[in-house]
Structures are given as C-alpha cells and as structure tokens.
Design a protein around this motif. Structure first.
Motif, PDB file in Angstrom:
ATOM      1  N   ARG A  32      -1.334   5.540  -9.214  1.00 23.75           N
ATOM      2  CA  ARG A  32       0.243   5.078  -9.130  1.00 23.75           C
ATOM      3  C   ARG A  32       0.537   3.774  -9.652  1.00 23.75           C
ATOM      4  O   ARG A  32       1.609   3.769 -10.312  1.00 23.75           O
ATOM      5  CB  ARG A  32       0.599   5.172  -7.377  1.00 23.75           C
ATOM      6  N   LYS A  33      -0.181   2.776  -9.406  1.00 24.25           N
ATOM      7  CA  LYS A  33      -0.091   1.184  -9.690  1.00 24.25           C
ATOM      8  C   LYS A  33       0.052   1.175 -11.407  1.00 24.25           C
ATOM      9  O   LYS A  33       0.622   0.606 -11.906  1.00 24.25           O
ATOM     10  CB  LYS A  33      -0.901   0.247  -9.080  1.00 24.25           C
ATOM     11  N   LYS A  38       6.494   5.363  -8.277  1.00 20.83           N
ATOM     12  CA  LYS A  38       6.766   5.102  -6.837  1.00 20.83           C
ATOM     13  C   LYS A  38       7.189   6.246  -6.211  1.00 20.83           C
ATOM     14  O   LYS A  38       7.528   7.083  -6.653  1.00 20.83           O
ATOM     15  CB  LYS A  38       8.035   3.817  -6.779  1.00 20.83           C
TER      16      LYS A  38
END
Length: 95
Positions: A32-33, A38
């Motif tokens: 995700r990062k 998000k």
C-alpha cells in the motif's frame, strides 16, 4: 495492451496473503505504501483468461488510458474531427 500468450511476468516482490471473511484480501502495508494506496481508494480488479488477477489503482487506470492517446498531437481534438466527419456525412446524405 495484453501481453503475448506465453508472457511470463517478472515480479519485483511477492507476498503471501489470504482470503478473509466476505472475500476480502488484505494488501500488505508495504505494498500500500509503495503504491500510494489509502483506505477508500478505488481499485480495478481484472480476471484474466489464464486465471490470474490484475489489480490496478484508479491512478494507474487513468495513466494507461492517457497513454492510449499519447500519439495525438497537442492541440488536436479527436472529438472535433469526428464531429466534422459526421457533419460532412450528413450533408452528403441530404444532398
């Protein structure tokens, strides 16, 4: 833009995850990062003919869509060209 039938993708990273309640899949925090995802972001899930899944962020879908028109010269309007063609066809049919 589908890869050739015998295409074998290379992977930058692989993660083992599981299918949870109601079919939910958790994307690891590192993924995700790295992708800038998000909570609440929209994702496109594609099921390919070979049984694999492709998961794209809305941002990636937009980037690819814009890439389809990269060959169009700046200032050129494909919409205006299409409308002009249709108007010309209509004039020919009327006359």
């Amino acid at each position: 833009m589908c890869p050739p039938p015998n295409f074998i993708p290379t992977f930058q990273a692989q993660y083992l995850t599981h299918l949870g309640a109601k079919g939910r899949v958790v994307l690891p925090a590192e993924v995700r990062k790295a992708l800038g995802l998000k909570e609440g972001d929209r994702l496109l899930l594609r099921v390919r003919e070979d049984g694999t899944l492709e998961l794209l962020s809305a941002r990636e879908v937009a980037r690819r869509a814009l890439g389809l028109f990269a060959h169009v010269a700046p200032g050129r309007s494909l919409v205006e060209e299409l409308l002009a063609e249709r108007r010309e066809e209509a004039r020919r049919e009327e006359g």
